[in-house]
Design a protein around this motif. Structure first.
Motif, mmCIF file in Angstrom:
data_model
loop_
_atom_site.group_PDB
_atom_site.id
_atom_site.type_symbol
_atom_site.label_atom_id
_atom_site.label_comp_id
_atom_site.label_asym_id
_atom_site.label_seq_id
_atom_site.Cartn_x
_atom_site.Cartn_y
_atom_site.Cartn_z
ATOM 1 N N ALA A 12 0.886 -1.278 0.040
ATOM 2 C CA ALA A 12 0.076 0.156 -0.091
ATOM 3 C C ALA A 12 1.011 1.269 -0.107
ATOM 4 O O ALA A 12 1.784 1.166 0.566
ATOM 5 C CB ALA A 12 -0.886 -0.094 1.121
ATOM 6 N N PRO A 13 0.661 2.321 -0.599
ATOM 7 C CA PRO A 13 1.234 3.658 -0.648
ATOM 8 C C PRO A 13 1.457 4.166 0.627
ATOM 9 O O PRO A 13 0.573 4.031 1.478
ATOM 10 C CB PRO A 13 0.640 4.475 -1.680
ATOM 11 N N VAL A 14 2.445 4.693 0.934
ATOM 12 C CA VAL A 14 2.802 5.326 2.456
ATOM 13 C C VAL A 14 2.966 6.785 2.474
ATOM 14 O O VAL A 14 3.192 7.273 1.228
ATOM 15 C CB VAL A 14 4.062 4.638 2.966
ATOM 16 N N ASP A 15 2.671 7.390 3.474
ATOM 17 C CA ASP A 15 2.698 8.696 3.586
ATOM 18 C C ASP A 15 3.680 9.155 4.600
ATOM 19 O O ASP A 15 3.781 10.310 5.076
ATOM 20 C CB ASP A 15 1.192 9.358 3.848
ATOM 21 N N HIS A 16 4.648 8.133 4.795
ATOM 22 C CA HIS A 16 5.846 8.499 5.942
ATOM 23 C C HIS A 16 7.208 7.958 5.345
ATOM 24 O O HIS A 16 7.054 7.326 4.686
ATOM 25 C CB HIS A 16 5.367 7.978 7.166
ATOM 26 N N VAL A 17 8.248 8.659 5.978
ATOM 27 C CA VAL A 17 9.357 8.398 5.737
ATOM 28 C C VAL A 17 10.135 7.802 7.119
ATOM 29 O O VAL A 17 9.924 8.262 8.097
ATOM 30 C CB VAL A 17 10.209 9.262 4.824
ATOM 31 N N LEU A 18 11.441 7.287 6.840
ATOM 32 C CA LEU A 18 12.390 7.018 7.980
ATOM 33 C C LEU A 18 13.590 7.765 7.750
ATOM 34 O O LEU A 18 14.089 7.607 6.844
ATOM 35 C CB LEU A 18 12.652 5.645 8.094
ATOM 36 N N VAL A 19 13.872 8.804 8.704
ATOM 37 C CA VAL A 19 15.121 9.627 8.179
ATOM 38 C C VAL A 19 16.246 9.101 9.142
ATOM 39 O O VAL A 19 16.100 9.043 10.502
ATOM 40 C CB VAL A 19 14.723 11.332 8.528
ATOM 41 N N GLN A 20 17.430 8.879 8.534
ATOM 42 C CA GLN A 20 18.408 8.168 9.355
ATOM 43 C C GLN A 20 19.407 9.434 9.622
ATOM 44 O O GLN A 20 19.392 10.371 9.205
ATOM 45 C CB GLN A 20 19.079 7.401 8.173
ATOM 46 N N ALA A 21 20.312 8.747 10.470
ATOM 47 C CA ALA A 21 21.292 9.848 10.863
ATOM 48 C C ALA A 21 22.277 10.301 9.830
ATOM 49 O O ALA A 21 22.993 11.441 10.067
ATOM 50 C CB ALA A 21 22.329 9.183 12.109
ATOM 51 N N ASP A 22 22.625 9.599 8.812
ATOM 52 C CA ASP A 22 23.442 10.079 7.789
ATOM 53 C C ASP A 22 22.690 10.846 6.859
ATOM 54 O O ASP A 22 23.129 10.820 5.500
ATOM 55 C CB ASP A 22 24.187 8.624 7.086
ATOM 56 N N LEU A 23 21.659 11.512 7.084
ATOM 57 C CA LEU A 23 20.710 12.227 6.325
ATOM 58 C C LEU A 23 20.203 11.494 5.041
ATOM 59 O O LEU A 23 19.713 12.146 4.116
ATOM 60 C CB LEU A 23 21.623 13.320 5.755
ATOM 61 N N THR A 24 20.085 9.982 5.155
ATOM 62 C CA THR A 24 19.366 9.477 4.244
ATOM 63 C C THR A 24 17.809 9.449 4.592
ATOM 64 O O THR A 24 17.518 9.366 5.605
ATOM 65 C CB THR A 24 19.916 7.950 3.955
ATOM 66 N N VAL A 25 17.184 9.172 3.743
ATOM 67 C CA VAL A 25 15.530 8.960 3.807
ATOM 68 C C VAL A 25 15.188 7.690 3.196
ATOM 69 O O VAL A 25 15.199 7.751 2.079
ATOM 70 C CB VAL A 25 14.928 10.318 3.469
ATOM 71 N N VAL A 26 14.520 7.001 4.103
ATOM 72 C CA VAL A 26 14.213 5.584 3.520
ATOM 73 C C VAL A 26 12.479 5.448 3.678
ATOM 74 O O VAL A 26 11.795 6.005 4.304
ATOM 75 C CB VAL A 26 14.582 4.679 4.612
#
Length: 796
Positions: free
Chosen positions: A494-508
């Motif tokens: 299902a499409p998501v409306d959120h992300v996971l921001v990591q400490a190395d400035l990557t966004v999953v």
């Protein structure tokens, strides 16, 4: 009893004649004048070849049986004789009758069960050796005829053949029955060769200095174990292939479908950033294709495939560039496509691939003149491409779900389904490429057809069968939702409306992003893969340039991230925001102003900007003779963060708009036409053609049998023009009194001679008014244009 094809067609009911025209619509392109002309066209070489090309191997084998069983004196056969001949090979008689029905429906054979005729032109377009059998011995050589007349002597001679000679016999008996040898083998008595032995014993007959032929009777003797027609194949070959779990197949295909949608979007965005120019000769050059492939991270063949499919789907289009050159860039419909579901986006691409008449696998190859074939060029158009893909997916759909055949297995089945077409110019490379493209686009997974692709193929086939005449006003309700789209959407996360921001400035992104989230990520971060983005100083500046402020970016990440926002990201946003707008660029050649005099002094002294020829206009203003765009680019390349402003001094912060080509309408799925046949005809058109043929045929027979014969120039044979006109008036007056129908020959406004069966209503003031009962219309004829009139009973 119909002795000719014209008589047979004339005796058919309207429904059967319409069915024949529907199967062989090339016969009425254009519509012939009468049924005799239709029969002549049906027996022409090209039309017969088209009819035979669509037949499977078994139907062609039954046609050979009809040709073999014909009587020499009448050139006819019977259904009973065909069944007897095929029955000796152990073939199911019901399958033979079905094949005979297909041949009759195409009018390849015609007549009653007791007297079957083969249409003229069939023998010419088929092998001269039906079922691999040679000519009768009586037609070849008197000595061979004498040998085969003695059945016991023939068997003894065959049994006495040396092993090498027997091998030659067996090979020729399997067909074809002709072979070539050296001249010495036939002319030198001392030559010890198997062929020479067979010729000397009259088992082979020389037909030329270096050719021999096996008589039909010898072949029949050698085929006594397999039947007179050889080994027949009433069923397609069995495919021995591994069977995968359908759930695993669907998951693999769905993952590839999601990836191909992402790759298509990336390709379109790369074209929006830098449109690809069209070559003067047409198409996108190899160098540009290589650039696009490198920018998106694809191989060149896959980039060419996606470029062709996206263009066929109406997502890409051509437009004039800034310099007037034509370039390829996203079309207006691309933005609408992006906000639909993943299943809908994939289905649009898959349908475009199924229906487009282009072969992406040809891109990068060389043509006959040793020139590279570019993408989107007319040189890779192939009218048979849609039928080729339909045939391949049809083979996969006919197999049990989860069956994963190889490309060679698919080709073997296709050869049985259409041996004439596959044997003429068909290469395994083309079919292998189509199988590979189906896997790349996610129609297959683990080598098997996915369940949602099976539904899509069925939907496209059903759309092809829709008769436009069934809804001429377009009042039919909208079709139901696509089962293929629903099935694929159910497989995808299902499409998501959120992300996971990591400490190395990557966004999953833990799944496919919603359209709104995807738009935000494209602005504030750089994509590294399908689900990983990275926030950089350039991406933050890009967001600030589009109108965001630091508070907006902090709120965006706090709202979208399910993990705590790293302190490093907050520092990056604040640092870039603090520097952002410290310098402002305007148009005056261009000028540079700022409140920080020390910063302006640093810019003025920066050697990296010496090419801009900056000079101080005021303590807080610098100017340059170059355009504002170049000044902005140079300052940003040097590490500064300027923003543009308008003539009033207001900062211009707008989200950049990608250029778009004009919208390319994409209609509903159309019927995939067989490349060797004419377009499909609607029911109303078929009825009109049959009516036109019947009327033309009746008019021809009336003109042939009537005592007054209409000439091409409007006169009549045997009578002067005045005499013919007088006689026609007399016939019309009598028909008016008797209220009888009459054939009227007349010259129309274009000078062409026509005829019509009508019932006169009135005649006077120089005009004849008559009713056509078939069309229920009233026609008016000028009397001076009428050239002949024949009562209906005279013409029948």
């Amino acid at each position: 009893m119909a002795a000719t094809l014209a008589d047979h067609l004339r005796s058919l009911p309207d429904q059967e004649l319409a069915a024949l025209i529907a199967l062989r619509s090339d016969l009425v392109m254009p519509v012939p004048g009468d049924i005799s002309a239709l029969a002549v066209r049906a027996q022409s070489r090209l039309s017969v070849a088209r009819a035979l090309d669509g037949l499977d191997r078994f139907t062609l084998e039954v046609l050979d049986a009809v040709r073999v069983s014909r009587a020499p004196d009448t050139a006819t056969t019977s259904v009973e004789a065909v069944l007897l001949l095929t029955g000796e090979g152990g073939v199911d008689q019901s399958r033979v009758r079905e094949a005979l029905g297909r041949l009759r429906a195409l009018s390849v054979i015609y007549g009653s069960d007791a007297s079957l005729h083969v249409a003229a032109g069939v023998d010419e377009m088929c092998s001269p050796y039906p079922s691999g059998l040679g000519r009768p011995a009586a037609d070849l050589d008197a000595d061979a005829a004498a040998l085969v007349a003695d059945a016991a002597g023939l068997r003894r001679t065959v049994l006495a053949a040396p092993p090498a000679a027997r091998a030659v016999l067996d090979r020729l008996a399997a067909g074809p029955p002709i072979g070539t040898v050296s001249r010495s083998a036939l002319t030198d008595p001392a030559a010890d060769s198997p062929v020479g032995w067979l010729v000397a014993h009259h088992l082979l007959v020389p037909t030329a200095d270096d050719a021999v032929e096996l008589p039909r009777e010898v072949s029949l003797l050698l085929r006594r174990d397999v039947g007179p027609l050889g080994a027949m194949q009433p069923e397609p070959p069995t495919v021995e292939a591994p069977v995968r779990e359908i759930s695993a197949v669907d998951r693999a295909g769905a993952g590839q479908a999601m990836e191909v949608v992402r790759q298509t979007e990336a390709l379109a965005e790369a074209l929006a950033a830098e449109p690809a120019p069209i070559l003067r000769s047409g198409g996108v050059g190899v160098r540009e294709l290589r650039r696009l492939a490198r920018a998106v991270g694809l191989t060149e063949p896959i980039a060419a495939l996606l470029l062709e499919v996206a263009h066929a789907a109406g997502l890409l289009g051509e437009s004039g560039g800034e310099t007037g050159d034509v370039v390829v860039l996203p079309a207006a419909g691309y933005d609408t496509w992006r906000i639909t579901s993943l299943g809908q986006r994939w289905a649009r691409l898959a349908r475009a691939w199924l229906l487009m008449s282009r072969l992406p696998s040809l891109v990068g190859q060389r043509d006959d003149r040793d020139r590279l074939l570019p993408a989107l060029s007319a040189d890779i158009e192939r009218v048979g491409a849609p039928g080729q893909r339909r045939a391949i997916l049809g083979v996969l759909a006919d197999l049990p779900p989860g069956t994963a055949p190889t490309a060679e297995d698919v080709r073997t089945v296709l050869v049985w389904q259409a041996p004439r077409r596959m044997g003429r110019g068909a290469t395994s490379a083309g079919y292998d490429a189509a199988v590979t493209e189906a896997a790349t686009l996610g129609l297959t997974g683990l080598g098997a057809l996915t369940s949602y692709a099976r539904s899509l193929v069925a939907e496209v086939a059903a759309a092809e069968q829709i008769d436009p005449d069934s809804d001429p006003l377009g009042l039919t309700p909208e079709p139901p939702a696509s089962a293929a789209v629903e099935a694929l959407d159910a497989l995808l996360p299902a499409p998501v409306d959120h992300v996971l921001v990591q400490a190395d400035l990557t966004v999953v992104v833990p799944g496919p992003p919603e359209p709104a989230l995807a738009g935000e990520l494209a602005l504030v971060a750089d994509a590294e893969s399908a689900s990983v983005y990275r926030v950089t100083a350039d991406s933050v500046r890009r967001a600030l340039d589009s109108g965001y402020v630091a508070a907006d970016l902090h709120a965006l990440f706090a709202r979208r991230s399910r993990t705590p926002v790293p302190q490093a990201l907050a520092y990056l946003i604040d640092d870039v925001s603090r520097r952002h707008g410290g310098l402002r660029v305007g148009s005056a050649g261009a000028y540079l102003r700022g409140d920080d005099e020390a910063l302006l002094a640093e810019v003025l002294a920066d050697r990296r900007l010496s090419m801009l020829s900056l000079r101080r206009l005021a303590p807080t203003v610098l100017i340059t003779p170059y355009a504002p765009g170049r000044l902005l680019a140079a300052l940003r390349e040097a590490g500064y963060s300027p923003v543009p402003e308008d003539a009033t001094g207001t900062a211009v912060l707008t989200q950049p708009r990608s250029p778009r080509a004009s919208a390319r309408p994409v209609g509903p799925p159309r019927r995939v036409e067989d490349p060797m046949t004419a377009p499909r005809l609607t029911t109303a058109r078929l009825a009109g053609i049959v009516e036109q043929l019947r009327r033309g045929d009746a008019a021809t027979r009336a003109a042939r049998r009537a005592p007054v014969t209409v000439r091409a120039n409007g006169g009549t044979a045997g009578l002067s023009g005045a005499q013919a006109h007088t006689q026609a008036m007399a016939v019309l007056q009598q028909a008016l009194r008797d209220k009888a129908r009459v054939w009227v020959g007349y010259v129309d406004a274009h000078g062409a001679t026509n005829s019509r069966l009508v019932r006169p209503v009135s005649m006077g003031a120089g005009y004849l008014r008559a009713e056509d009962e078939r069309t229920e219309m009233l026609h008016t004829f000028a009397l001076h244009r009428i050239t002949a009139a024949v009562p209906e009973e005279t013409s029948t």
